[in-house]
Scaffold this motif. Structure first.
Motif, PDB file in Angstrom:
ATOM      1  N   ALA B 220      -0.588 -11.709   2.024  1.00  0.00           N
ATOM      2  CA  ALA B 220      -0.546 -10.257   1.862  1.00  0.00           C
ATOM      3  C   ALA B 220      -1.489  -9.847   0.732  1.00  0.00           C
ATOM      4  N   PRO B 221      -1.996  -8.629   0.781  1.00  0.00           N
ATOM      5  CA  PRO B 221      -2.886  -8.157  -0.289  1.00  0.00           C
ATOM      6  C   PRO B 221      -2.154  -8.085  -1.623  1.00  0.00           C
ATOM      7  N   ILE B 222      -2.910  -8.232  -2.682  1.00  0.00           N
ATOM      8  CA  ILE B 222      -2.320  -8.325  -4.014  1.00  0.00           C
ATOM      9  C   ILE B 222      -1.519  -7.070  -4.361  1.00  0.00           C
ATOM     10  N   GLY B 223      -1.979  -5.911  -3.899  1.00  0.00           N
ATOM     11  CA  GLY B 223      -1.294  -4.661  -4.212  1.00  0.00           C
ATOM     12  C   GLY B 223       0.154  -4.681  -3.746  1.00  0.00           C
ATOM     13  N   GLU B 224       0.352  -5.114  -2.502  1.00  0.00           N
ATOM     14  CA  GLU B 224       1.707  -5.179  -1.952  1.00  0.00           C
ATOM     15  C   GLU B 224       2.593  -6.099  -2.776  1.00  0.00           C
ATOM     16  N   ILE B 225       2.012  -7.232  -3.189  1.00  0.00           N
ATOM     17  CA  ILE B 225       2.788  -8.222  -3.935  1.00  0.00           C
ATOM     18  C   ILE B 225       3.145  -7.663  -5.311  1.00  0.00           C
ATOM     19  N   ARG B 226       2.170  -7.021  -5.959  1.00  0.00           N
ATOM     20  CA  ARG B 226       2.425  -6.417  -7.271  1.00  0.00           C
ATOM     21  C   ARG B 226       3.592  -5.448  -7.187  1.00  0.00           C
ATOM     22  N   GLU B 227       3.538  -4.631  -6.128  1.00  0.00           N
ATOM     23  CA  GLU B 227       4.573  -3.617  -5.979  1.00  0.00           C
ATOM     24  C   GLU B 227       5.924  -4.283  -5.778  1.00  0.00           C
ATOM     25  N   ALA B 228       5.952  -5.302  -4.920  1.00  0.00           N
ATOM     26  CA  ALA B 228       7.216  -5.967  -4.606  1.00  0.00           C
ATOM     27  C   ALA B 228       7.829  -6.628  -5.837  1.00  0.00           C
ATOM     28  N   LEU B 229       6.979  -7.120  -6.749  1.00  0.00           N
ATOM     29  CA  LEU B 229       7.515  -7.850  -7.896  1.00  0.00           C
ATOM     30  C   LEU B 229       7.460  -7.017  -9.168  1.00  0.00           C
ATOM     31  N   HIS B 230       7.273  -5.719  -9.005  1.00  0.00           N
ATOM     32  CA  HIS B 230       7.109  -4.825 -10.143  1.00  0.00           C
ATOM     33  C   HIS B 230       8.223  -5.000 -11.175  1.00  0.00           C
ATOM     34  N   GLY B 231       9.454  -5.173 -10.663  1.00  0.00           N
ATOM     35  CA  GLY B 231      10.630  -5.258 -11.536  1.00  0.00           C
ATOM     36  C   GLY B 231      10.594  -6.435 -12.509  1.00  0.00           C
ATOM     37  N   PHE B 232       9.748  -7.414 -12.265  1.00  0.00           N
ATOM     38  CA  PHE B 232       9.730  -8.580 -13.143  1.00  0.00           C
ATOM     39  C   PHE B 232       8.719  -8.446 -14.272  1.00  0.00           C
ATOM     40  N   GLY B 233       7.965  -7.339 -14.267  1.00  0.00           N
ATOM     41  CA  GLY B 233       7.019  -7.073 -15.354  1.00  0.00           C
ATOM     42  C   GLY B 233       6.067  -8.230 -15.583  1.00  0.00           C
ATOM     43  N   ASP B 234       5.901  -8.547 -16.873  1.00  0.00           N
ATOM     44  CA  ASP B 234       4.972  -9.601 -17.273  1.00  0.00           C
ATOM     45  C   ASP B 234       5.388 -10.987 -16.825  1.00  0.00           C
ATOM     46  N   ARG B 235       6.623 -11.084 -16.383  1.00  0.00           N
ATOM     47  CA  ARG B 235       7.138 -12.400 -16.010  1.00  0.00           C
ATOM     48  C   ARG B 235       6.522 -12.910 -14.702  1.00  0.00           C
ATOM     49  N   ALA B 236       5.889 -12.000 -13.985  1.00  0.00           N
ATOM     50  CA  ALA B 236       5.239 -12.406 -12.747  1.00  0.00           C
ATOM     51  C   ALA B 236       3.729 -12.402 -12.953  1.00  0.00           C
ATOM     52  N   GLU B 237       3.110 -13.544 -12.726  1.00  0.00           N
ATOM     53  CA  GLU B 237       1.663 -13.653 -12.832  1.00  0.00           C
ATOM     54  C   GLU B 237       1.163 -13.629 -11.390  1.00  0.00           C
ATOM     55  N   ILE B 238       0.307 -12.674 -11.084  1.00  0.00           N
ATOM     56  CA  ILE B 238      -0.117 -12.525  -9.700  1.00  0.00           C
ATOM     57  C   ILE B 238      -1.623 -12.548  -9.652  1.00  0.00           C
TER      58      ILE B 238
END
Lengths: 83, 735, 129
Positions: B220-238
């Motif tokens: 999936a495009p990075i934008g979708e993934i960023r949005e999906a994991l938004h709640g994890f803030g800096d804890r998610a490296e994408i």
């Protein structure tokens, strides 16, 4: 009841919620030889998967839910091979 | 140490100095844009250098520092001293790594752990700056992309988004279920799990705390993934991985060609209108050349035609259509494109003094005059003019022509010439460092750096000279205490001297150290079995000293980190020998040692391709090698007394190299045969070999001694590892 | 490839190590290599000499790779039609997009192995089989 211990087999059933992590851990600690079976498990909270990961034990499958079967099963197996 | 490592170390040190200067300037003048930019660039370039030598720990440490500097660049506030300190600490650490690499040749074993710690410190330095304590930064993940790639195996291709999620340990209390969040990501390919503490056990674990590292790969495009994991803030490296990072692509040049053609369509579809003609022309050239490279010249010509139309109309349409057509035809084409890769004759660029080119131009002019005069004389002869006058004029012109060709030959040779300065000038700094490392003070005197030699020779002299200099400083020059005892000045002297001697270049490395202990040489040589004790005691001193050039000889009582790299003076002699030169040594006890290298002024190199047969390496002159191919054994048919195979509908005689040379060939039951297709005096033939090797520039020496009478051999040369490479005369082989 | 049709490649990168690394990869494959330290110097070179390919870094002092591309593509033909291969440390898709918008023909991510670079150069120069 989403975790059942019967005949030395710990079964994960349906959708296991967050508190099942601790239940599973206690079962595993008190029954070191017990097998784990997740054929009836649709989904499981991260707490449960974390315990499965740390236990390093093989889980009897295939898991009931597709995500568990396709992604989590192989991830656990890879981790167990490394350790 | 290879040439890159050497340059990497030199350059990285310079960059560190530059970065320190800029950081200090920034400290003196907080908010100074120029210093900040300078520091940023130095970190950035250092990171790039680390990438080239594949020093991952250094690259990611500098990347972390660079990120911080990038943040500072985009913010308006002054830089806090804390951040500067950590950046300086980062440079300090890098500097220590470089020292360790210089000493041991490899990346330091503690580097990964050092890097983890440094990255955490760098991240921490930013936290303190922020008035409200943000979510703690994600713990360093090391080579998580590589781990993900390993887990993903052959799914790792195309455009992918990679995720590394290390949830806050408190995540469960905040009602989060990280793995479910991952489960809900679209187009998921793989999930990988690991506890953040690899040593954790069931007994010790706390099920209420999340201690997981979750890796995932999706299409999936990075934008979708960023949005999906938004709640994890800096804890998610994408991060998005782009196709060129995919190793699968490099393996297959058809896939590479497809990717390049698609990229041209992408470029042409860009809405930006600036520079349209340039985009059209460059995309046309890139596409046509790509197709030509994979052997589709007809398609390439079509692209060129379409490109001309597009340029004339000022529209991308015709070119896009043509590239799309080419892509389709390439995909449906059943024709095998598995031809060997292009082979391009080697050349090395050379910077040439303009004066030398001018001399050639002048000579060319003079030759033209001679040519015209001879033409004029020929016409005179045709017109039956007096033969005496013509003959005398012709004689004059011949003398002039003779002089000019000799001058031309000299001028051409001079083009390939470089002063020794180009290698000598690297030594003062290196000698100072080497001396510092072994706690000695040494001054280096350079003489005759203007002496010139063939560029190939000058370039190849660096390693052997550095080795001799290391030996001189490390083993030759005494410690200052030792020098005091010997009534010598505390500072040792090493002289590097170059001069021309008839047709040769002579280079001497002279030290005023302790000299070589000949008795010790004899003892060691006997112990190492280099010569018998009788032979050694009968040997004159000068000859015994020469034994330091024998393979596997090292007399240093303590092997230091500097010289103890498992290479002795034998490597110096081998390197000089490869250039057609010789190495010698003179030494006087207590006075010093002089190593002299005698090298030819110029050399003529032959390109060879190495192959192996019957366990031995052979060289084939590259100008007669047409291609290499692998043929199934079933496709090789006996013909008359020999064998042959078919290549592109042409029957080609095949000989087995080992057999032809009368060597025992282990008739392997291999399925296929590796064949070098060669052309010799107009004939094409195949040579079956066990292995195909590399391409080398070698200097051939005529065969001497026992091998002198060997058939089918044109000469020998020394390989880098000291083995003798026999270069074959293909014409004799097929005769 | 015969001597008269040797392909010419311009390397634009501020790091001397990278230039040397590229140069040695390309020269053994028979390419003629020129170097420039930044976009400005690169632009001067392409205006004076003809090239078959330019290999360009993004992050450089004085003139970065993106500005170089924009400037190059706005020149007259044939200068503006030189194929450009951008090689950068930035691996993000937005970096690729920015380079493409500016007129890059292809984008690779550092570090890149010498053989791979030489292979790409051969593809872009249409080195015959």
């Amino acid at each position: 009841m989403t975790i059942a211990l019967q005949d030395n087999v710990i079964r994960l059933i349906g959708s296991c919620p967050a508190e099942d992590g601790e239940t599973l851990l206690q079962h595993l600690l008190t029954n070191p030889a017990a097998q784990i079976d997740w054929q009836g498990c649709e989904s499981a909270h991260t707490t449960v998967i974390q315990v499965l990961l740390v236990s390093g034990r093989t889980v009897r499958g295939p898991a009931g839910g597709p995500f568990l079967e396709r992604f989590i099963g192989p991830a656990l197996a890879r981790f167990n091979r490394q350790v | 140490m290879n040439e890159f490592m050497e340059q990497f170390l030199l350059e990285s040190r310079e960059l560190i100095v530059q970065a320190i200067d800029d950081l200090m300037a920034l400290e003196a003048k907080p908010g100074d844009k120029e210093s900040l930019d300078g520091a940023f660039r130095a970190f950035h370039t250092l990171k790039g250098a680390a990438g080239i030598v594949e020093f991952a720990a250094m690259a990611r440490t500098l990347h972390a520092a660079e990120d911080i500097l990038a943040l500072l660049r985009s913010s308006t506030g002054a830089v806090s001293p804390n951040v500067l300190n950590e950046c300086l600490a980062c440079l300090d650490l890098t500097s220590r790594w470089l020292d360790a690499m210089q000493a041991n040749g490899g990346t330091p074993p503690t580097a990964e752990a050092d890097a983890d710690e440094m990255i955490a410190r760098l991240a921490g330095s930013m936290d303190i700056d922020e008035s409200e304590k943000a979510v703690a930064a994600i713990p360093p993940g090391g080579d998580w992309l590589n781990r993900l790639q390993n887990a993903a195996g052959d799914q790792f291709f195309g455009t992918l988004t990679a995720v590394r999620l290390v949830p806050d340990p408190e995540a469960f209390f905040h009602g989060k279920d990280p793995i479910s969040a991952i489960a809900s990501l679209p187009k998921l390919l793989i999930v990988d799990l690991a506890p953040t503490d690899p040593a954790i056990s069931l007994e010790a674990m706390n099920t209420f705390s999340c201690n997981l590292e979750i890796l995932a790969l999706t299409r999936a495009p990075i934008g979708e993934i960023r949005e999906a994991l938004h709640g994890f803030g800096d804890r998610a490296e994408i991060c998005q991985l782009i196709p060129s990072q995919m190793p699968a692509l490099d393996a297959d040049h058809l896939a590479r060609a497809t990717a390049i053609l698609e990229a041209q369509i992408g470029l042409l579809r860009e809405e930006e209108l600036g520079g349209l003609l340039g985009r059209l022309a460059s995309a046309g050239r890139a596409s046509a050349n790509t197709l030509r490279y994979i052997g589709k010249s007809a398609l390439a010509a079509e692209i060129e035609a379409a490109s001309a139309v597009a340029l004339a109309q000022g529209k991308a349409g015709p070119l896009i259509t043509a590239i799309e057509t080419a892509l389709q035809r390439e995909a449906t084409s059943t024709q095998s494109t598995n031809t060997p890769t292009a082979q391009i004759a080697a050349s090395r660029a050379l910077r040439v003094d303009m004066d030398r080119i001018d001399a050639l131009v002048r000579l060319t002019g003079e030759l033209l005059v001679v040519k015209n005069t001879i033409g004029h004389l020929a016409r005179k002869l045709q017109n039956h003019e007096g033969p005496e006058a013509v003959s005398s004029a012709l004689h004059d012109q011949h003398a002039r022509f003779d002089r000019l060709t000799a001058e031309l030959q000299r001028a051409v040779l001079r083009i390939r010439v470089l002063p020794l300065r180009t290698v000598f000038r690297r030594f003062p700094r290196l000698v100072r460092e080497i001396a510092g490392d072994v706690g000695k003070t040494v001054r280096l005197i350079i003489e005759g750096e203007g002496t010139e030699a063939d560029a190939t020779i000058v370039d190849a002299l660096f390693e052997p000279l550095l080795h001799v200099l290391r030996n001189a400083v490390d083993h030759g020059i005494e410690t200052s205490a030792g020098r005091e005892l010997a009534a010598k000045p505390a500072m040792g002297t090493v002289i590097v001297r170059g001069r021309q001697d008839a047709e040769n270049i002579l280079i001497e490395i002279e030290d005023d150290g302790a000299g070589i202990d000949v008795d010790r040489i004899r003892t060691v040589a006997a112990a190492r079995g280099i010569a018998s004790e009788e032979a050694l005691s009968a040997m004159p001193d000068a000859e015994a000293v020469d034994l330091i050039f024998s393979a596997g000889f090292s007399t240093a009582a303590t092997v230091t980190g500097l010289s103890g790299r498992g290479v002795g003076m034998d490597s110096v002699r081998a390197a000089v020998g490869r250039l057609g030169g010789t190495a010698g040594v003179r030494s006087r006890r207590g006075i010093g040692t002089t190593v002299s290298l005698v090298l030819p002024f110029s050399l003529m190199m032959t390109r060879v391709m190495t192959v192996e047969a019957a366990g031995q390496a052979f060289g084939l002159p590259l100008d007669s090698v047409l291609e290499t191919t692998i043929v199934s054994r079933s496709a090789i048919a006996p013909i008359g007394s020999g064998r042959a195979f078919v290549l592109r509908e042409r029957t080609i005689p095949l000989i087995n190299l080992a057999e032809a040379l009368g060597l025992t060939c282990d008739e392997a039951d291999r399925q296929s045969a590796k064949i070098v297709v060669v052309s010799t005096s107009g004939q094409i033939g195949g040579l079956e070999v066990d292995r195909l090797g590399e391409r080398l520039d070698v200097m051939l020496k005529p065969m001497e001694g026992l091998l002198g009478g060997m058939r089918s051999v044109s000469g020998t040369t020394l390989l880098g590892d000291g083995r003798v490479l026999v270069v074959l005369d293909l014409q004799e082989l097929f005769a | 490839m015969n001597g008269s049709s040797k392909k010419r490649i311009l390397i634009i990168d501020d790091a001397a190590l990278i230039r040397t690394y590229y140069r040695s990869a390309l020269e053994v494959r028979g390419f003629i290599v020129e170097e420039a330290l930044n976009g400005l110097e690169g632009l001067e070179k392409v205006l004076l000499q003809s090239f078959d390919l330019a290999i360009v870094d993004v992050n450089m002092p004085q003139m970065d790779g993106i500005t170089f591309l924009l400037e190059l593509r706005s020149k007259q033909l044939p200068v503006s039609g030189v194929p450009v291969l951008v090689i950068s440390t930035e691996a993000g898709i937005q970096d690729l997009a920015a380079a493409r918008r500016a007129g890059a023909n292809y984008y690779l991510v550092k570090p890149i192995k010498q053989e791979v670079l030489a292979e790409y150069a051969a593809v872009f120069c249409g080195a015959p089989q």
